[in-house]
Motif scaffolding. Sequence first.
Motif, PDB file in Angstrom:
ATOM      1  N   THR A  65    -142.737 -23.245 -35.204  1.00 37.89           N
ATOM      2  CA  THR A  65    -141.300 -22.386 -33.815  1.00 37.89           C
ATOM      3  C   THR A  65    -141.662 -23.265 -32.889  1.00 37.89           C
ATOM      4  OG1 THR A  65    -141.578 -20.255 -35.089  1.00 37.89           O
ATOM      5  CG2 THR A  65    -140.081 -20.180 -33.184  1.00 37.89           C
ATOM      6  N   SER A  66    -140.019 -23.729 -32.347  1.00 43.53           N
ATOM      7  CA  SER A  66    -140.072 -24.534 -31.059  1.00 43.53           C
ATOM      8  C   SER A  66    -139.097 -24.254 -30.171  1.00 43.53           C
ATOM      9  CB  SER A  66    -140.555 -26.241 -31.643  1.00 43.53           C
ATOM     10  OG  SER A  66    -139.393 -26.459 -32.883  1.00 43.53           O
ATOM     11  N   ASP A  67    -138.627 -24.771 -29.323  1.00 44.42           N
ATOM     12  CA  ASP A  67    -137.335 -24.698 -28.359  1.00 44.42           C
ATOM     13  C   ASP A  67    -136.203 -25.067 -29.110  1.00 44.42           C
ATOM     14  OD1 ASP A  67    -138.709 -22.493 -26.896  1.00 44.42           O
ATOM     15  OD2 ASP A  67    -139.431 -24.364 -25.398  1.00 44.42           O
ATOM     16  N   ALA A  68    -136.427 -26.600 -29.477  1.00 37.44           N
ATOM     17  CA  ALA A  68    -135.857 -28.190 -30.650  1.00 37.44           C
ATOM     18  C   ALA A  68    -136.110 -28.248 -31.720  1.00 37.44           C
ATOM     19  CB  ALA A  68    -135.627 -28.587 -28.898  1.00 37.44           C
ATOM     20  N   ASP A  69    -135.559 -29.251 -32.158  1.00 41.13           N
ATOM     21  CA  ASP A  69    -135.803 -29.531 -33.569  1.00 41.13           C
ATOM     22  C   ASP A  69    -137.340 -30.362 -32.649  1.00 41.13           C
ATOM     23  OD1 ASP A  69    -133.373 -28.856 -34.490  1.00 41.13           O
ATOM     24  OD2 ASP A  69    -133.002 -30.467 -34.600  1.00 41.13           O
ATOM     25  N   LEU A  70    -138.079 -29.881 -34.615  1.00 35.46           N
ATOM     26  CA  LEU A  70    -139.716 -30.435 -34.196  1.00 35.46           C
ATOM     27  C   LEU A  70    -139.539 -31.811 -34.235  1.00 35.46           C
ATOM     28  CD1 LEU A  70    -142.405 -29.592 -34.165  1.00 35.46           C
ATOM     29  CD2 LEU A  70    -142.234 -29.728 -36.661  1.00 35.46           C
ATOM     30  N   ASP A  71    -140.667 -32.811 -33.344  1.00 40.65           N
ATOM     31  CA  ASP A  71    -140.508 -34.314 -33.367  1.00 40.65           C
ATOM     32  C   ASP A  71    -141.928 -34.668 -34.749  1.00 40.65           C
ATOM     33  OD1 ASP A  71    -141.681 -36.782 -33.169  1.00 40.65           O
ATOM     34  OD2 ASP A  71    -141.562 -36.316 -31.189  1.00 40.65           O
ATOM     35  N   LEU A  72    -141.091 -34.738 -35.645  1.00 37.02           N
ATOM     36  CA  LEU A  72    -141.663 -35.140 -36.851  1.00 37.02           C
ATOM     37  C   LEU A  72    -143.316 -36.105 -36.563  1.00 37.02           C
ATOM     38  CD1 LEU A  72    -139.700 -34.687 -39.855  1.00 37.02           C
ATOM     39  CD2 LEU A  72    -140.784 -32.899 -38.523  1.00 37.02           C
ATOM     40  N   ALA A  73    -143.113 -36.874 -36.006  1.00 40.09           N
ATOM     41  CA  ALA A  73    -144.141 -38.152 -35.715  1.00 40.09           C
ATOM     42  C   ALA A  73    -144.788 -37.441 -35.020  1.00 40.09           C
ATOM     43  CB  ALA A  73    -143.465 -39.193 -34.930  1.00 40.09           C
ATOM     44  N   ALA A  74    -144.689 -36.607 -33.635  1.00 37.91           N
ATOM     45  CA  ALA A  74    -145.653 -36.155 -33.266  1.00 37.91           C
ATOM     46  C   ALA A  74    -146.585 -34.726 -34.109  1.00 37.91           C
ATOM     47  CB  ALA A  74    -144.148 -35.377 -32.036  1.00 37.91           C
ATOM     48  N   PHE A  75    -146.203 -33.691 -34.442  1.00 40.54           N
ATOM     49  CA  PHE A  75    -146.496 -33.223 -36.239  1.00 40.54           C
ATOM     50  C   PHE A  75    -147.760 -33.974 -36.792  1.00 40.54           C
ATOM     51  CE2 PHE A  75    -146.710 -30.517 -40.157  1.00 40.54           C
ATOM     52  CZ  PHE A  75    -147.095 -29.574 -39.657  1.00 40.54           C
ATOM     53  N   ALA A  76    -146.821 -34.938 -37.363  1.00 42.79           N
ATOM     54  CA  ALA A  76    -147.688 -36.199 -38.371  1.00 42.79           C
ATOM     55  C   ALA A  76    -149.192 -36.270 -37.355  1.00 42.79           C
ATOM     56  CB  ALA A  76    -146.709 -36.708 -38.311  1.00 42.79           C
ATOM     57  N   ALA A  77    -149.072 -36.667 -35.820  1.00 42.09           N
ATOM     58  CA  ALA A  77    -150.653 -37.077 -35.082  1.00 42.09           C
ATOM     59  C   ALA A  77    -150.659 -35.571 -34.671  1.00 42.09           C
ATOM     60  CB  ALA A  77    -148.901 -37.602 -34.012  1.00 42.09           C
ATOM     61  N   ALA A  78    -150.199 -34.527 -34.347  1.00 37.18           N
ATOM     62  CA  ALA A  78    -151.191 -33.433 -34.244  1.00 37.18           C
ATOM     63  C   ALA A  78    -152.250 -33.149 -35.864  1.00 37.18           C
ATOM     64  CB  ALA A  78    -150.931 -32.146 -33.499  1.00 37.18           C
ATOM     65  N   ILE A  79    -151.553 -33.183 -36.788  1.00 32.42           N
ATOM     66  CA  ILE A  79    -152.031 -33.191 -37.853  1.00 32.42           C
ATOM     67  C   ILE A  79    -153.054 -34.335 -38.181  1.00 32.42           C
ATOM     68  CG2 ILE A  79    -151.803 -32.972 -40.277  1.00 32.42           C
ATOM     69  CD1 ILE A  79    -150.397 -30.283 -38.992  1.00 32.42           C
ATOM     70  N   ASP A  80    -153.114 -34.702 -38.359  1.00 31.30           N
ATOM     71  CA  ASP A  80    -153.982 -36.700 -37.984  1.00 31.30           C
ATOM     72  C   ASP A  80    -155.006 -36.285 -37.304  1.00 31.30           C
ATOM     73  OD1 ASP A  80    -154.882 -39.221 -39.131  1.00 31.30           O
ATOM     74  OD2 ASP A  80    -154.811 -39.805 -36.903  1.00 31.30           O
ATOM     75  N   GLU A  81    -154.664 -36.027 -35.685  1.00 28.35           N
ATOM     76  CA  GLU A  81    -155.674 -35.381 -34.770  1.00 28.35           C
ATOM     77  C   GLU A  81    -157.077 -34.368 -35.306  1.00 28.35           C
ATOM     78  OE1 GLU A  81    -158.066 -35.639 -31.373  1.00 28.35           O
ATOM     79  OE2 GLU A  81    -156.962 -37.325 -32.293  1.00 28.35           O
ATOM     80  N   ALA A  82    -156.321 -33.131 -36.193  1.00 28.46           N
ATOM     81  CA  ALA A  82    -157.137 -31.861 -36.475  1.00 28.46           C
ATOM     82  C   ALA A  82    -157.425 -32.326 -38.196  1.00 28.46           C
ATOM     83  CB  ALA A  82    -155.821 -31.188 -36.804  1.00 28.46           C
ATOM     84  N   GLY A  83    -157.680 -33.833 -38.228  1.00 31.47           N
ATOM     85  CA  GLY A  83    -158.379 -34.352 -39.364  1.00 31.47           C
ATOM     86  C   GLY A  83    -157.617 -33.752 -41.123  1.00 31.47           C
ATOM     87  N   PHE A  84    -156.517 -33.499 -40.925  1.00 26.36           N
ATOM     88  CA  PHE A  84    -155.507 -33.384 -42.730  1.00 26.36           C
ATOM     89  C   PHE A  84    -154.710 -34.296 -42.176  1.00 26.36           C
ATOM     90  CE2 PHE A  84    -157.651 -28.909 -40.338  1.00 26.36           C
ATOM     91  CZ  PHE A  84    -158.172 -29.450 -41.739  1.00 26.36           C
ATOM     92  N   GLU A  85    -153.711 -34.273 -43.362  1.00 25.17           N
ATOM     93  CA  GLU A  85    -152.927 -35.207 -43.430  1.00 25.17           C
ATOM     94  C   GLU A  85    -151.202 -34.394 -44.615  1.00 25.17           C
ATOM     95  OE1 GLU A  85    -151.728 -38.505 -47.319  1.00 25.17           O
ATOM     96  OE2 GLU A  85    -153.646 -37.510 -46.866  1.00 25.17           O
ATOM     97  N   VAL A  86    -150.514 -34.997 -44.016  1.00 22.55           N
ATOM     98  CA  VAL A  86    -149.167 -34.774 -44.049  1.00 22.55           C
ATOM     99  C   VAL A  86    -148.811 -34.651 -45.402  1.00 22.55           C
ATOM    100  CG1 VAL A  86    -146.235 -34.082 -43.509  1.00 22.55           C
ATOM    101  CG2 VAL A  86    -148.146 -33.930 -41.040  1.00 22.55           C
ATOM    102  N   GLY A  87    -148.052 -33.593 -46.286  1.00 18.44           N
ATOM    103  CA  GLY A  87    -147.854 -33.695 -47.581  1.00 18.44           C
ATOM    104  C   GLY A  87    -146.179 -33.942 -47.264  1.00 18.44           C
ATOM    105  N   GLY A  88    -145.469 -33.329 -48.913  1.00 13.60           N
ATOM    106  CA  GLY A  88    -143.831 -33.648 -48.827  1.00 13.60           C
ATOM    107  C   GLY A  88    -144.075 -31.752 -48.769  1.00 13.60           C
ATOM    108  N   THR A  89    -142.734 -31.619 -48.433  1.00 15.38           N
ATOM    109  CA  THR A  89    -141.619 -31.125 -47.442  1.00 15.38           C
ATOM    110  C   THR A  89    -141.627 -30.012 -48.283  1.00 15.38           C
ATOM    111  OG1 THR A  89    -139.718 -31.601 -47.499  1.00 15.38           O
ATOM    112  CG2 THR A  89    -140.895 -31.250 -45.303  1.00 15.38           C
TER     113      THR A  89
END
Length: 89
Positions: A65-89
Amino acid sequence: MLFVVGQNASTQILQEGEPPMSVTTQKVIGMSCDHCINAVTQEVTAIDGVTAVDVNLDAGEVTVTSDADLDLAAFAAAIDEAGFEVGGT
């Protein structure tokens, strides 16, 4: 007056004057334990505008949940930093 806002099969009811929120659910590959939940939550919460993070291990999904549309590139980078991979929606 109430407003109904829907996105990604999620619906929120907002009071007049309340800022619109964005709710986005993404598949994340590799999460399996409480440590995974903590790592993902910590990294995704650090994204500007994010107000809540819900990790569903059984479904392999992260709902943001965010104040505006989620920045999907930032989300993918955060998931990568946590050690995981973004899959399909």
